[in-house]
Design a protein around this motif. Structure first.
Motif, PDB file in Angstrom:
ATOM      1  N   THR A 156       0.838  -1.210   0.000  1.00 51.56           N
ATOM      2  CA  THR A 156       0.000   0.000   0.000  1.00 51.56           C
ATOM      3  C   THR A 156       0.864   1.247   0.000  1.00 51.56           C
ATOM      4  O   THR A 156       1.646   1.468   0.918  1.00 51.56           O
ATOM      5  CB  THR A 156      -0.929   0.014   1.237  1.00 51.56           C
ATOM      6  OG1 THR A 156      -0.139  -0.200   2.404  1.00 51.56           O
ATOM      7  CG2 THR A 156      -1.996  -1.045   1.132  1.00 51.56           C
ATOM      8  N   ALA A 162      -4.087   1.646   6.304  1.00 48.66           N
ATOM      9  CA  ALA A 162      -3.080   0.684   5.847  1.00 48.66           C
ATOM     10  C   ALA A 162      -1.866   0.641   6.779  1.00 48.66           C
ATOM     11  O   ALA A 162      -1.058  -0.272   6.692  1.00 48.66           O
ATOM     12  CB  ALA A 162      -2.649   1.010   4.415  1.00 48.66           C
ATOM     13  N   TRP A 187       4.109  -1.287   3.297  1.00 52.67           N
ATOM     14  CA  TRP A 187       3.253  -0.124   3.560  1.00 52.67           C
ATOM     15  C   TRP A 187       4.152   1.019   4.004  1.00 52.67           C
ATOM     16  O   TRP A 187       5.311   0.812   4.358  1.00 52.67           O
ATOM     17  CB  TRP A 187       2.225  -0.440   4.651  1.00 52.67           C
ATOM     18  CG  TRP A 187       2.832  -0.803   5.973  1.00 52.67           C
ATOM     19  CD1 TRP A 187       3.324  -2.030   6.320  1.00 52.67           C
ATOM     20  CD2 TRP A 187       3.053   0.063   7.093  1.00 52.67           C
ATOM     21  NE1 TRP A 187       3.829  -1.975   7.601  1.00 52.67           N
ATOM     22  CE2 TRP A 187       3.679  -0.701   8.103  1.00 52.67           C
ATOM     23  CE3 TRP A 187       2.770   1.416   7.348  1.00 52.67           C
ATOM     24  CZ2 TRP A 187       4.035  -0.165   9.346  1.00 52.67           C
ATOM     25  CZ3 TRP A 187       3.112   1.943   8.587  1.00 52.67           C
ATOM     26  CH2 TRP A 187       3.741   1.158   9.579  1.00 52.67           C
ATOM     27  N   THR A 219      -2.268  -0.584  -3.431  1.00 51.18           N
ATOM     28  CA  THR A 219      -3.053   0.652  -3.390  1.00 51.18           C
ATOM     29  C   THR A 219      -2.128   1.852  -3.556  1.00 51.18           C
ATOM     30  O   THR A 219      -0.942   1.796  -3.213  1.00 51.18           O
ATOM     31  CB  THR A 219      -3.842   0.831  -2.064  1.00 51.18           C
ATOM     32  OG1 THR A 219      -2.921   1.158  -1.020  1.00 51.18           O
ATOM     33  CG2 THR A 219      -4.644  -0.397  -1.706  1.00 51.18           C
TER      34      THR A 219
END
Ligand code: AMP
Ligand code: ZN
Ligand code: ZN
Length: 440
Positions: A156, A162, A187, A219
């Motif tokens: 992410t 997240a 992340w 993402t």
């Protein structure tokens, strides 16, 4: 017989909303030429790798920004893929809607009921956008946790939640320590100062890895269109230059994928739209309910209030009567279409300002409360100004298809399909809007 019911039925059949006006048309500005082969990602000749699913959020991006002539890359993706104006969930705010997009539940059910909230189980604490205590997030499982548990590596490049060790617990004695929980494999701590270019390049770098460690669900989040929209309003040139900058970053992503030979199913969304506001369309909450009667939790396009001890009836008397440009309810009495108000995190009273053809009204804490902004969101999620963008592009999607509006609770079910995960149970949405536009 009047034609009205027929017209209403026809509009409903088309998926049109029941909101009483269509949004202002934003005037076009100079159109930069679209580069040839603009969408790039997923073109059969260059793809050598299995497709990755990339969920991109452009915070506060109105679907009609695509018609302003400043989005050659996004408009090409929309033209070559599937697009729609999507209905956000109520409240049309950032954290509630981002959590809906990755859980498939409305905010009332996933627990992120607001950007700012309280919970009786945590007296004296307030959730803000900086809170990473899993307590606030644990009600609904985000897609990256489901994917990780199914053996799908996830990464992410920002997304609300997240950075949270989902499912973990905070130790009351050592509040800075969280035990247990699952995060995406990769992340980053949210930081607005990380440039869009760095965000895109991080994603491309993750995808350079060998197949075994390469993420299959990614993402990517951009905040600058929302920030500009708040500051200047949705029709301003400076907001459009933020739109244009993000368009270029999406282009950089598409080009980076093509250079890697990386197939991708891109799902590009926003969390909500943006309504124009103006200093003359403001209501001071403290002129209706004095601070000695209630605490104001949130203010803006909607306001939430908690009566002080013994003042419930006084607050009810002040709020639950007709007011120009705003309507108030007890949380349990909100109209069912908002699907909001059962969660005990929703404060006792909610007032919603009007968003009409002239723009939105603002519920300010007091007459002097910051009045500089020119754009806002948080209005009725059926307001045309709150519509969010949806673009899907890649080998899983048919080309050149425009869909009627659907609810953003349907995005998580779509992502589950793309990742090969089983359909979620008990979700508030499903993949029906996409069935006719998926390639098998
Ligand atoms: P809103 O108040 O609903 O307009 O929220 C938009 C703001 O949320 C943007 O200015 C972002 O900087 C901020 N934001 C987005 N993602 C995160 C995050 N993961 N952590 C903290 N703030 C965030
Ligand atoms: Zn937002
Ligand atoms: Zn915003």
């Amino acid at each position: 017989m009047t034609l009205r019911p027929l017209l209403a039925a026809a509009l409903l059949a088309l998926g049109a909303c029941a909101y009483p006006y269509t949004p202002r048309a934003l005037p076009p500005v100079t159109a930069p030429a679209a580069p040839a082969g603009v969408a790039g990602a997923g073109t059969a000749s260059t793809i050598t790798r299995a497709p990755v699913t990339i969920l991109v959020s452009i915070d506060g991006f109105r679907p009609d920004y695509l018609d302003r002539g400043v989005t050659p890359r996004l408009s090409a993706l929309a033209a070559e893929g599937v697009s729609a104006a999507m209905r956000p969930s109520f409240p049309s705010k950032t954290f509630p809607n981002h959590w809906t997009l990755v859980t498939g539940l409305v905010p009332d059910r996933h627990g992120l009921v607001a950007n700012r909230m309280e919970d009786a189980a945590r007296p004296g604490e307030t959730f803000t956008m900086a809170s990473d205590d899993p307590f606030w997030w644990n009600t609904a499982k985000p897609l990256w946790v489901t994917a990780e548990r199914a053996g799908i590596p996830t990464a992410t490049m920002f997304w609300p939640g997240a950075n949270v060790a989902w499912g973990g617990t905070r130790d009351a004695a050592r509040p800075r320590e969280i035990s247990g929980g699952t995060r995406p494999r990769d992340w980053q701590q949210y930081n607005e100062a990380v440039s869009d270019r760095q965000r895109v390049d991080s994603v491309i770098d993750w995808l350079r890895r060998p197949a075994e460690t390469r993420p299959r669900f990614v993402t990517l989040y951009f905040d600058e269109v929302d920030t500009a929209g708040h500051e200047y309003g949705p029709a301003d040139r400076r907001t459009l230059s933020a739109v244009s900058a993000v368009d270029a970053s999406v282009g950089r992503l598409v080009d980076g994928l093509a250079a890697l030979g990386q197939g991708a199913n891109l799902v590009i969304v926003s969390d909500h739209g943006m309504a124009p506001i103006a200093p003359e369309r403001r209501i001071a909450i403290d002129s209706i309910v004095p601070a000695t009667d209630a605490r104001v939790i949130e203010s803006g396009p909607y306001a939430t209030l908690v009566p002080l001890p013994g003042r419930d009836l006084a607050v009810a008397r002040a709020l639950l009567r007709p007011h120009p440009h705003m309507t108030c309810w007890r949380r349990q009495a909100l109209p069912p279409r908002f699907r909001y108000g059962r969660n005990p995190r929703v404060p006792a009273f909610l007032c919603l300002a009007e968003d009409g053809p002239a723009g939105g009204w603002i519920l300010a804490r007091s007459a002097t409360d910051e009045a500089g902004h020119r754009g806002a969101h948080g209005y009725d999620n059926d307001s045309p100004d709150m519509r969010a963008v949806f673009i899907a592009h890649g080998p899983a999607f048919a080309a050149g298809r425009r869909l009627p509006s659907f609810d953003n609770t349907d995005v998580a079910p779509l992502l589950r399909d793309l990742l090969g995960l089983p359909a979620g149970r008990g979700l508030d949405g499903d993949d029906r809007p996409f069935r006719a536009v998926m390639r098998r």
